[in-house]
Design a protein around this motif. Structure first.
Motif, PDB file in Angstrom:
ATOM      1  N   ILE A  55      37.043  36.977  27.506  1.00 38.23           N
ATOM      2  CA  ILE A  55      36.193  36.645  28.658  1.00 38.23           C
ATOM      3  C   ILE A  55      35.528  35.296  28.434  1.00 38.23           C
ATOM      4  O   ILE A  55      35.467  34.464  29.337  1.00 38.23           O
ATOM      5  N   ARG A  56      35.043  35.053  27.237  1.00 37.72           N
ATOM      6  CA  ARG A  56      34.427  33.761  26.915  1.00 37.72           C
ATOM      7  C   ARG A  56      35.431  32.624  27.123  1.00 37.72           C
ATOM      8  O   ARG A  56      35.077  31.546  27.592  1.00 37.72           O
ATOM      9  N   ALA A  57      36.701  32.876  26.817  1.00 37.55           N
ATOM     10  CA  ALA A  57      37.754  31.869  26.994  1.00 37.55           C
ATOM     11  C   ALA A  57      38.106  31.664  28.462  1.00 37.55           C
ATOM     12  O   ALA A  57      38.705  30.655  28.819  1.00 37.55           O
ATOM     13  N   GLY A  58      37.762  32.645  29.320  1.00 41.19           N
ATOM     14  CA  GLY A  58      38.015  32.508  30.754  1.00 41.19           C
ATOM     15  C   GLY A  58      39.244  33.233  31.258  1.00 41.19           C
ATOM     16  O   GLY A  58      39.686  32.982  32.377  1.00 41.19           O
ATOM     17  N   LEU A  59      39.793  34.145  30.468  1.00 44.95           N
ATOM     18  CA  LEU A  59      40.957  34.909  30.913  1.00 44.95           C
ATOM     19  C   LEU A  59      40.567  35.845  32.046  1.00 44.95           C
ATOM     20  O   LEU A  59      39.505  36.478  32.004  1.00 44.95           O
ATOM     21  N   ARG A  60      41.392  35.895  33.073  1.00 44.95           N
ATOM     22  CA  ARG A  60      41.102  36.740  34.243  1.00 44.95           C
ATOM     23  C   ARG A  60      40.893  38.193  33.809  1.00 44.95           C
ATOM     24  O   ARG A  60      41.575  38.703  32.918  1.00 44.95           O
ATOM     25  N   LEU A  61      39.957  38.861  34.480  1.00 42.37           N
ATOM     26  CA  LEU A  61      39.543  40.203  34.064  1.00 42.37           C
ATOM     27  C   LEU A  61      40.641  41.243  34.160  1.00 42.37           C
ATOM     28  O   LEU A  61      40.706  42.139  33.329  1.00 42.37           O
ATOM     29  N   SER A  62      41.508  41.151  35.157  1.00 41.12           N
ATOM     30  CA  SER A  62      42.580  42.143  35.245  1.00 41.12           C
ATOM     31  C   SER A  62      43.529  42.031  34.054  1.00 41.12           C
ATOM     32  O   SER A  62      44.075  43.033  33.589  1.00 41.12           O
ATOM     33  N   ILE A  63      43.691  40.826  33.521  1.00 41.46           N
ATOM     34  CA  ILE A  63      44.521  40.648  32.329  1.00 41.46           C
ATOM     35  C   ILE A  63      43.793  41.180  31.108  1.00 41.46           C
ATOM     36  O   ILE A  63      44.387  41.876  30.276  1.00 41.46           O
ATOM     37  N   VAL A  64      42.493  40.882  30.998  1.00 45.96           N
ATOM     38  CA  VAL A  64      41.694  41.400  29.880  1.00 45.96           C
ATOM     39  C   VAL A  64      41.729  42.929  29.887  1.00 45.96           C
ATOM     40  O   VAL A  64      41.911  43.561  28.848  1.00 45.96           O
ATOM     41  N   ARG A  65      41.579  43.518  31.072  1.00 43.91           N
ATOM     42  CA  ARG A  65      41.603  44.974  31.190  1.00 43.91           C
ATOM     43  C   ARG A  65      42.942  45.537  30.718  1.00 43.91           C
ATOM     44  O   ARG A  65      42.993  46.515  29.975  1.00 43.91           O
ATOM     45  N   SER A  66      44.043  44.914  31.104  1.00 43.46           N
ATOM     46  CA  SER A  66      45.356  45.431  30.709  1.00 43.46           C
ATOM     47  C   SER A  66      45.608  45.251  29.212  1.00 43.46           C
ATOM     48  O   SER A  66      46.298  46.066  28.608  1.00 43.46           O
ATOM     49  N   LEU A  67      45.044  44.211  28.615  1.00 40.66           N
ATOM     50  CA  LEU A  67      45.258  43.966  27.190  1.00 40.66           C
ATOM     51  C   LEU A  67      44.360  44.810  26.296  1.00 40.66           C
ATOM     52  O   LEU A  67      44.750  45.166  25.186  1.00 40.66           O
ATOM     53  N   THR A  68      43.145  45.127  26.776  1.00 42.05           N
ATOM     54  CA  THR A  68      42.167  45.810  25.918  1.00 42.05           C
ATOM     55  C   THR A  68      41.874  47.253  26.324  1.00 42.05           C
ATOM     56  O   THR A  68      41.247  47.975  25.570  1.00 42.05           O
ATOM     57  N   LYS A  69      42.270  47.638  27.533  1.00 37.47           N
ATOM     58  CA  LYS A  69      42.019  48.998  28.052  1.00 37.47           C
ATOM     59  C   LYS A  69      40.539  49.305  28.226  1.00 37.47           C
ATOM     60  O   LYS A  69      40.109  50.445  28.144  1.00 37.47           O
ATOM     61  N   ILE A  70      39.728  48.280  28.485  1.00 40.56           N
ATOM     62  CA  ILE A  70      38.297  48.460  28.749  1.00 40.56           C
ATOM     63  C   ILE A  70      38.092  48.437  30.257  1.00 40.56           C
ATOM     64  O   ILE A  70      38.741  47.683  30.974  1.00 40.56           O
ATOM     65  N   GLY A  71      37.185  49.250  30.747  1.00 42.23           N
ATOM     66  CA  GLY A  71      36.970  49.413  32.174  1.00 42.23           C
ATOM     67  C   GLY A  71      36.481  48.162  32.882  1.00 42.23           C
ATOM     68  O   GLY A  71      35.781  47.324  32.316  1.00 42.23           O
ATOM     69  N   THR A  72      36.836  48.074  34.151  1.00 40.86           N
ATOM     70  CA  THR A  72      36.522  46.906  34.971  1.00 40.86           C
ATOM     71  C   THR A  72      35.023  46.697  35.116  1.00 40.86           C
ATOM     72  O   THR A  72      34.549  45.558  35.068  1.00 40.86           O
ATOM     73  N   ARG A  73      34.266  47.746  35.293  1.00 42.10           N
ATOM     74  CA  ARG A  73      32.820  47.612  35.494  1.00 42.10           C
ATOM     75  C   ARG A  73      32.161  46.897  34.306  1.00 42.10           C
ATOM     76  O   ARG A  73      31.376  45.968  34.485  1.00 42.10           O
TER      77      ARG A  73
END
Length: 117
Positions: A17-35
């Motif tokens: 997130i600090r690097a600016g990766l889109r959240l839907s990609i972060v969610r798919s890579l880490t399995k952490i919830g969108t909220r």
């Protein structure tokens, strides 16, 4: 109690997130919830995350010869270091090292370059 693998996922999500990766990609890579991810984005960047459709290919990030060369170089660099394996750890480490050597590159372009390879 939080398991070590969960702590690693949280740390990795924070770095992405600090690097600016889109959240839907972060969610798919880490399995952490969108909220949680949306709140972290606001805490880190001070603004709400952008909404909208993700690009379909890396071609969306190529605007001229220079951007094509940077994206291509990143893809080759990542391929040389990690092959075709796309993990969040590999992406982040390669992106950070690439920026140190070659200059700034959008991490989203880097992700799509590796994904499309």
């Amino acid at each position: 109690m939080v398991a070590l693998c969960e702590l690693e996922s949280l740390r990795l999500a924070h770095d992405l997130i600090r690097a600016g990766l889109r959240l839907s990609i972060v969610r798919s890579l880490t399995k952490i919830g969108t909220r949680s991810l949306r709140q972290w984005w606001k805490d880190i960047h001070g603004v709400r995350p952008s909404n909208g459709k993700l690009p379909e290919t890396v071609l969306s990030f190529i605007k001229d010869k220079d951007s094509a060369a940077m994206v291509s170089a990143f893809g080759a660099f990542h391929n040389r270091l990690h092959g075709t394996t796309l993990s969040p750890e590999n992406l982040l480490a390669t992106w950070q090292e690439f920026q140190r050597i070659c200059g700034p590159l959008d991490i989203n372009a880097a992700y799509f370059a590796v994904r499309d390879i």
